[in-house]
Structures are given as C-alpha cells and as structure tokens.
Design a protein around this motif. Structure first.
Motif, PDB file in Angstrom:
ATOM      1  N   VAL A  26       0.837  -1.201   0.000  1.00  0.00           N
ATOM      2  CA  VAL A  26       0.000   0.000   0.000  1.00  0.00           C
ATOM      3  C   VAL A  26       0.872   1.251   0.000  1.00  0.00           C
ATOM      4  O   VAL A  26       0.629   2.202  -0.747  1.00  0.00           O
ATOM      5  N   ALA A  27       1.916   1.243   0.826  1.00  0.00           N
ATOM      6  CA  ALA A  27       2.822   2.405   0.876  1.00  0.00           C
ATOM      7  C   ALA A  27       3.490   2.637  -0.473  1.00  0.00           C
ATOM      8  O   ALA A  27       3.575   3.773  -0.951  1.00  0.00           O
ATOM      9  N   MET A  28       3.959   1.565  -1.095  1.00  0.00           N
ATOM     10  CA  MET A  28       4.663   1.717  -2.373  1.00  0.00           C
ATOM     11  C   MET A  28       3.701   2.016  -3.517  1.00  0.00           C
ATOM     12  O   MET A  28       4.064   2.673  -4.489  1.00  0.00           O
ATOM     13  N   ILE A  29       2.458   1.534  -3.403  1.00  0.00           N
ATOM     14  CA  ILE A  29       1.495   1.781  -4.477  1.00  0.00           C
ATOM     15  C   ILE A  29       1.062   3.243  -4.474  1.00  0.00           C
ATOM     16  O   ILE A  29       0.724   3.815  -5.520  1.00  0.00           O
ATOM     17  N   ILE A  30       1.064   3.894  -3.286  1.00  0.00           N
ATOM     18  CA  ILE A  30       0.783   5.331  -3.230  1.00  0.00           C
ATOM     19  C   ILE A  30       1.884   6.087  -3.967  1.00  0.00           C
ATOM     20  O   ILE A  30       1.614   7.019  -4.745  1.00  0.00           O
ATOM     21  N   TYR A  31       3.127   5.678  -3.735  1.00  0.00           N
ATOM     22  CA  TYR A  31       4.257   6.284  -4.452  1.00  0.00           C
ATOM     23  C   TYR A  31       4.114   6.073  -5.960  1.00  0.00           C
ATOM     24  O   TYR A  31       4.296   7.008  -6.756  1.00  0.00           O
ATOM     25  N   ALA A  32       3.773   4.847  -6.366  1.00  0.00           N
ATOM     26  CA  ALA A  32       3.611   4.549  -7.785  1.00  0.00           C
ATOM     27  C   ALA A  32       2.483   5.373  -8.392  1.00  0.00           C
ATOM     28  O   ALA A  32       2.590   5.881  -9.516  1.00  0.00           O
TER      29      ALA A  32
END
Length: 341
Positions: A26-32
């Motif tokens: 979830v954290a990395m998908i926000i960045y993506a």
C-alpha cells in the motif's frame, strides 16, 4: 504443541504473511500512483525523500503519525474513532480468500465469492458512521453520496459475479481460477478472452472504480462542494487509516479483476515456458496492470456529475448485466444441458 495451538499459530503466521507485505505494498502503491500521475502531467513527482523518492510514502506516514488527533467537540467520540478502524479492517479481511497460487490461500472456503461480497459490503458502514459521527454537514452529505454510490454499483457487480459463478460452477475462488484454463483450443487462460464474458469484465472493472470511489467516480471527495468528503473532520492516524484503506481496496479490486476474469495466478498464454513462472508472480503482474489502469483513468478522465454517476449505474450497467446474465445462462443451458432435456 497440541493440534489446536499449532493451528492457531499457523493461522496467525498466515495472516501476518499476507497483512505485512500488503501494508508495504500500500505504501509503495501510493508512491507509484503519484509517479504515474506526474509522468502523465509531465512532472517529476516524489523524487527527494530516499533514492528516486521511494521513501516519500513512509515520510508522509510518519508526518501524520506525529500529528495530534483532533476530535470535534460536537462529535460522537466512540463512533468517530470506530469508523476508520472499520474501513481499514474490512479492506484487509477480504484477502483471506484470495488465492495467490495453486493451493496457497489462507481460507480455501467453498463460498469464497460470497465472503468477498459480504465483507466488502461492510465498508459502507465505516463511511456512514464517519459522516454521521462527525456532526458536520459536509461529511454527512458525502457519506450519503458514498452509501448510495456503493450500493448502486454493488447491484451490477452482483449480476456480473453470478455470470462468472455459473460458468465456473463454483463459488470457490481457486476453482474459479482453475475453470479459466485452456480457452480457445487450450491456448488462453482467462474468462476475459471469452466473447460472452468480456463485456462483463469491462463492467466489473468500471464498477470496481466506482465501488472504491476512484476518479472519475470520486464524488465523495468533490472539493468544490464537499471539502474532503466524509473524512473532512479527521486528522492524524484516523485520517491515515482512511488513506490506507482506500488504497488497500484499490489493490483488492485489482486482484479480484485478475482472479475472476484474467486467470489469477495462471499464465495468460498456456505454453510450457510461461507456466514455469510461479503463479504468484503472474498474479502480481496482473494486479499491477489493473492498478496502472486505475491510475491512468484518474490522471486523464474528468469527474462525473452525480446524476451521470447514478445514470451509468442504474440505467446502463444494471440492465446490461441483467441481460448478459440471461444470455450467459441461456448459452450454458444450450451447451451443457440441451434444450431438449
């Protein structure tokens, strides 16, 4: 260790093996998400905190964690704090029945699809409670909008899923994935390659955007009239739970699109050298492709008016999915049973 304790420990470990990587995802998908929007708008996006800005989501999380939790004086304190917990929890519990690979699923229950429908429908309670408990008119209007929107598109999603269940002959998600093997002379894996089910795959994709309140269906956060929607009065970690829950739901809907229509953990083309790739890798690739579509639509499609949103759900998707349900059931009756019998 007794059987009961061994089962309990194994279940807890299984939950953590799913939940902890999901939180990181979830954290990395926000960045993506922010990087995709930036690329489509010819901007840089996050690029300062960490290499290539990879730690930006964690910095944002630390920022909201250190903020003060402010509860409005006129709010219902208990329900105000309970609402984001409900939303975030519901976004996680559905993953219990999602198959990551053949035989790799936390709860391989026979009614997995019914569990998904029941658990995902509970998310509307977190939104309604947040809007009412805030004792503010803007969150309340937004909560009513969100409830009507989610209920409207769940009806179409239900008819779409009935078509899938009839074709697969099971409510078990692993059985549904296995039923997608070998379409078109054994070459393709996925109901989406079936001309009768492809329109339902499109309806499900668009309905999943509306169900998660993603653009162009983000009427619950229309800043021109509702400020930030049902979470306007929230701050600190209570706001972050809504923030994380929204993206967890988006990842879940991407996974359901992959599992129900595009073969889940199966390779898209049934050839030996693609079948060597582990199924969980194929599932993650498909989830990423659908998430890219979600971000692509958000970056390029303008927001609907509310009457357009409701018209699409009730006057287009509902009749279409109902008609297609009769079409699929008639075809299956003709090919599997025969009209003569």
């Amino acid at each position: 260790m007794s059987y009961e304790w061994a089962w309990f420990v194994a279940t807890i470990v299984g939950i953590l093996v799913i939940a902890l990587p999901l939180m990181l995802a979830v954290a990395m998908i926000i960045y993506a998400d922010r990087k995709i929007w930036a690329a489509m708008a010819l901007r840089r996006g996050p690029n300062v905190v960490g290499p290539l800005g990879l730690l930006q989501s964690f910095a944002d999380g630390l920022k909201v964690f250190l903020q003060e939790t402010i509860i409005p004086s006129a709010a219902n304190k208990g329900l105000f704090l309970l609402a984001p917990i409900i939303t975030f929890t519901v976004a996680l519990i559905v993953w219990a029945v999602v198959p990551f690979q053949a035989g790799v699923v936390l709860a391989n229950i026979n009614v997995g699809l019914l569990y998904v429908l029941a658990a995902s429908s509970l998310g509307v309670y977190g939104i309604i409670i947040a809007g009412w408990a805030s004792n503010s008119k803007y969150p309340f209007y937004s909560a009513l909008r969100a409830a009507a929107q989610m209920v409207s598109y769940e009806v179409s999603i239900g008819f779409v899923l009935i078509s899938v269940v009839m074709w697969a002959g099971s409510f078990n998600l692993s059985a549904i994935v296995e039923a997608q093997k070998g379409l078109w002379w054994g070459w393709l894996n996925g109901f989406g390659f079936n001309p009768l089910l492809f329109p339902m795959a499109v309806v499900f994709l668009i309905s999943s955007m509306a169900e998660t309140q993603r653009a162009p269906f983000d009427l619950t956060e229309a800043e021109s009239e509702l400020v930030a929607g049902y979470q306007t009065e929230y701050s600190s970690m209570s706001f972050a739970l809504y923030w994380l829950g929204e993206y967890a739901n988006v990842i879940l809907m991407s996974a359901l699109n992959a599992v129900l229509f595009w073969g889940g953990y199966l390779a898209p083309i049934n050839v030996w050298w693609l079948n060597w790739v582990p199924g969980i890798i194929w599932l993650f690739i498909k989830i990423w492709c659908f998430f890219f579509i979600f971000s692509w639509v958000k970056a390029t499609v303008p927001r609907y008016r509310y009457d357009q949103l409701m018209r699409l759900g009730w006057k287009v998707f509902l009749p279409l999915s109902l008609f297609w349900l009769f079409l699929v059931s008639g075809y299956l009756m003709w090919t599997r049973v025969g009209f003569g019998s």
